[in-house]
Design an enzyme around this catalytic site. Structure first.
Site, PDB file in Angstrom:
ATOM      1  N   ASP A   1      40.209  -4.512 -39.914  1.00  0.00           N
ATOM      2  CA  ASP A   1      40.418  -5.528 -38.877  1.00  0.00           C
ATOM      3  C   ASP A   1      39.822  -5.139 -37.536  1.00  0.00           C
ATOM      4  O   ASP A   1      39.574  -3.975 -37.240  1.00  0.00           O
ATOM      5  CB  ASP A   1      41.903  -5.847 -38.715  1.00  0.00           C
ATOM      6  CG  ASP A   1      42.745  -4.622 -38.381  1.00  0.00           C
ATOM      7  OD1 ASP A   1      42.471  -3.533 -38.932  1.00  0.00           O
ATOM      8  OD2 ASP A   1      43.698  -4.745 -37.588  1.00  0.00           O
TER       9      ASP A   1
ATOM     10  N   GLU B   1      45.441  -3.072 -39.648  1.00  0.00           N
ATOM     11  CA  GLU B   1      45.955  -1.808 -39.120  1.00  0.00           C
ATOM     12  C   GLU B   1      46.412  -1.970 -37.683  1.00  0.00           C
ATOM     13  O   GLU B   1      47.410  -1.379 -37.276  1.00  0.00           O
ATOM     14  CB  GLU B   1      44.876  -0.719 -39.222  1.00  0.00           C
ATOM     15  CG  GLU B   1      45.322   0.651 -38.756  1.00  0.00           C
ATOM     16  CD  GLU B   1      45.220   0.849 -37.243  1.00  0.00           C
ATOM     17  OE1 GLU B   1      46.042   1.599 -36.684  1.00  0.00           O
ATOM     18  OE2 GLU B   1      44.315   0.261 -36.627  1.00  0.00           O
TER      19      GLU B   1
END
Length: 429
Positions: free
Chosen positions: A84, A151
């Site tokens: 991400d 994350e």
């Protein structure tokens, strides 16, 4: 074959693969996606893993992907990369800089950029998977290439686990991960024991009594209460803990009122706490609660403060034996570029995955700053001022040698368990 022979056999194809990997990295960098929105990235990852001959599990926890590359009997090794990006407006000036926007979890339209380097992590793991698949004679066992979503918000690992990750893939004997950090590119930094901190996020609301800005005597000002809390919280580290105890207490947001001539009814603080062990964590959280309550009482607040616990990141505590093994392999592979990693106050959710499997792990730093630029800043004594860090709009890893080193590090670590050290050297291909 020695471990070095195995690594040389697997990495022999890196030169031919380099240009393709660089293109993949630039594409991922130009098309960042927020946590739980990594659909394009996950699709590219799945396609790549299938081309390597992996059994591919997609959609785990939403957008998580795991490639299982089986190559005979032997140990199972997990390599993890996070996918991400961040709600940051990129300011790197790169020709492949991101211009993307997305709607975040709160419904706001935000810019998006890979300002933490997860695109590099993904590319390195894709390269490692391709090279391992192309050199089966150099290793034996099973490689798990795990690509984790979200994350940054801290719940990506948990969602993969809640979606039966531990039932879908073989249990790994060891797990590895890496993260780009503002070290000189080409370096890898290992650190046994505590490496990344735990993080606790708190939302604190304090309550006063609103009034006209010209009549403070009629009010109990929550802005003043919040301000006193901000100042007093700093004494936890400076006056309640030993100078040798690493702890960070940060008030990242204070929100109150909407007009200069109106004293509001309440104020909200967002607090972030970083610690390295459970005893210290408990002590710091207790001190925060004590200070908040006391300041509210001292100011005659109209009601007790509200303290809400938000996302918590676990500590990253590298297994001593595994870290020694990987450090020795890195020393052989990288020579002087294998360094001792420094204790980091950043946090990660990676450890939740090996912990759920009951698997030891190690997590290392991957340098990503142009070595000449870093050295010049070091000589000036201006590294902190001149070298952009993760989450900065100006942060972006220098493409090489970061990419090559990241691929080499993942392959080398995996081969500490998977290397076919009993096969003759000429059998590798």
């Amino acid at each position: 074959m020695t471990l070095k022979d195995c690594a040389d056999a697997v990495l022999a194809g890196l030169g031919d693969l380099r240009s393709e990997l660089e293109d993949v990295y630039k594409d991922l960098h130009a098309h960042p996606e927020l946590g739980h929105q990594e659909h394009r990235t996950a699709t590219r990852v799945g396609e790549w893993l299938r081309s390597c001959g992996c059994q591919v599990h997609e959609g785990i926890g939403g957008t998580g992907v795991v490639g299982v590359l089986a190559n005979g009997e032997g140990p199972t090794v997990l390599l993890r990369a996070d996918m991400d990006a961040l709600p940051v407006l990129e300011d790197t000036g790169l020709p492949y800089a991101a211009t993307a926007e997305a709607t975040d979890a709160a419904g706001r339209r935000v810019p998006v950029a890979h300002a933490c380097g997860h695109d590099m992590h993904v590319t390195c793991l894709l390269g490692a998977a391709r090279l391992m698949a192309a050199a089966p004679a150099a290793w034996q066992g099973t490689l798990l290439a795990l690509f984790q979503p979200a994350e940054e918000p801290g719940d990506g690992a948990d969602r993969m686990l809640a979606d039966r990750l531990t039932e879908r893939v073989p249990r790994p004997d060891v797990a590895f991960a890496q993260h780009v950090l503002p070290y000189p590119a080409g370096q890898v930094g290992t650190h046994a024991g505590s490496f990344l901190s735990a993080a606790d996020n708190l939302k604190i609301t304090v309550y006063g009594r609103g009034a006209h800005g010209s009549a403070p005597q009629a009010a109990i000002d929550p802005v003043v209460i919040a301000s006193m809390i901000v100042v007093r919280l700093q004494t936890i580290v400076s006056r309640e803990l030993a100078a040798t105890q690493p702890v960070v207490v940060t008030v990242g947001s204070v929100q109150a009122g909407a007009s200069g001539n109106v004293i509001p009814e309440s104020a909200e603080l967002l607090v972030n706490i970083r610690t390295y062990d459970e005893h210290t964590r408990s002590a710091v959280l207790a001190a925060v609660r004590r200070i908040v309550r006391a300041e509210c009482d001292a100011s005659g607040a109209t009601r007790a403060p509200r303290i809400e616990e938000g996302t918590r990141f676990p500590p990253t505590v590298n297994d001593d034996a595994v870290t020694r093994e990987v450090s020795a392999a890195f020393a052989e592979m990288f020579a002087q570029r294998a360094v001792a990693g420094e204790l980091q106050s950043a946090s990660e959710d990676f450890s939740r995955i090996p912990d759920a499997f009951g698997t030891p792990y190690t997590y290392w730093a991957l340098g990503c700053v142009d070595p000449a630029v870093h050295e010049a800043a070091r000589r000036r004594g201006t590294v902190a001022q001149d070298i952009p860090v993760n989450h900065s709009p100006r942060f972006a890893p220098v493409l090489q040698p970061t990419l090559d080193t990241g691929v080499q590090a993942l392959v080398t670590a995996a081969l500490t368990r998977l290397g076919n050290t009993t096969a003759p050297r000429q059998g590798a291909r």
